[in-house]
Write a protein that holds these residues in place. Structure first.
Motif: not given
Length: 327
Positions: A190-214
């Protein structure tokens, strides 16, 4: 010796202002020569603190192209690069442009190049003025999730703050949803999602992991899928690609594989596909571990040898390549 030659020799010897003051006090140099030396010292200091020359985007793309395999990934990177450039040009012409939402999902097994590609993305987007810094902050669940109420949001915001202007890379991101609704991992999301909106012009988030788990992770939180419009799948390397990676790793370290060592390494890599070890440390990680172990075993083989030639130091032999059960 001429005065000019004397000054050249002094410039080579003098490293700090105290030396100049001492020579001036002893009368070995004139005030004019002292002034020249002070200026020379200042220029050397200025040169020392100059920031390193930034890589050009062409060089970064060459670095990407030099990576073994990753054909689909390379193509997608070029598509994203072109998309960003064209949207910026449309904005300049006051045309309707697509929003630059560049948050991503990286799916793949360990050692398939996810972190390397993320780091290159940071460099590329900095050069394209999408990100201010372009650095990569790599974290996992333990860096985001706290031990009591409120602690998680605090920890997550701290990592976000570190990543501003660059990329926040969250490895094994699916672990944030494994504890269910009452787990503090949900608070991190939830904190991450809010930050992605607040800092949409200066932050890129990449989520990584095994294919099935993701894939499971995205199903548990359908709202996340729309926030990560770019999904990249990193396939396992083929044996041929792994051998090419091994060759590059060996050559960079100024070693060579004998034909017998090459054949054994290929056999070990083929057999590794069925090993439980491969799930956690496969692909390029396994190759690196095998090469580093081979170098240590070569050293152990040579260390008590009376006469060691240059060839001995260079070549890795068959007995230096470890079997999977020895890893």
């Amino acid at each position: 010796m001429t005065g000019c030659e004397t000054m050249i020799n002094l410039k080579c010897r003098v490293e700090n202002p105290n030396q100049v003051i001492d020579m001036l006090a002893k009368g070995t140099i004139t005030p004019v020569e002292a002034f020249i030396l002070f200026k020379e010292i200042d220029e050397k200091k200025s040169e020392a603190v100059k920031p390193p020359t930034e890589e050009k985007i062409e060089d970064i793309m060459k670095e990407l192209d030099s990576l073994v395999g990753l054909t689909k990934v390379k193509q997608l990177v070029k598509e994203i690069q072109a998309f960003v450039e064209i949207q910026k040009r449309r904005q300049k012409e006051q045309l309707v442009s697509e929003p630059l939402v560049l948050h991503m999902i990286f799916k793949g097994n360990p050692g398939t190049g996810k972190t390397t590609v993320a780091r290159l993305f940071g460099k590329i987007f900095k050069q394209m003025d999408v990100l201010q810094k372009g650095h990569l902050v790599e974290v996992e669940r333990a860096d985001l999730v706290g031990e009591y109420i409120g602690h998680t949001a605090q920890k997550t915001r701290e990592q976000i703050r570190r990543a501003l202007g660059g990329i926040l890379f969250i490895d094994e991101a699916y672990s944030l949803a494994r504890g269910g609704e009452k787990d503090f991992g949900k608070e991190a999301i939830d904190t991450l999602v809010k930050a992605m909106e607040d800092h949409k012009d200066n932050l890129i988030v990449i989520l990584a992991g095994y294919k099935d788990e993701m894939d499971w992770f995205l199903r548990t939180n359908p709202g996340l899928r729309s926030r990560f419009p770019i999904q990249i799948e990193f396939s396992d390397y083929t044996i041929e690609e792994l051998m090419e990676i091994a060759k590059i790793m060996v050559e960079k370290r100024q070693y060579k594989l004998t034909p017998e060592a090459y054949a054994k390494l290929e056999r070990v890599l083929k057999g590794s596909k069925n090993s439980a070890y491969y799930d956690k440390m496969g692909n390029a990680r396994l190759v690196r571990n095998l090469i580093e172990k081979a170098i240590r075993r070569q050293a152990l083989r040579l260390v008590n040898q009376k006469h060691i030639s240059r060839e001995d130091l260079i070549y890795i032999k068959e007995e230096d390549i470890a079997e999977m059960e020895e890893m």
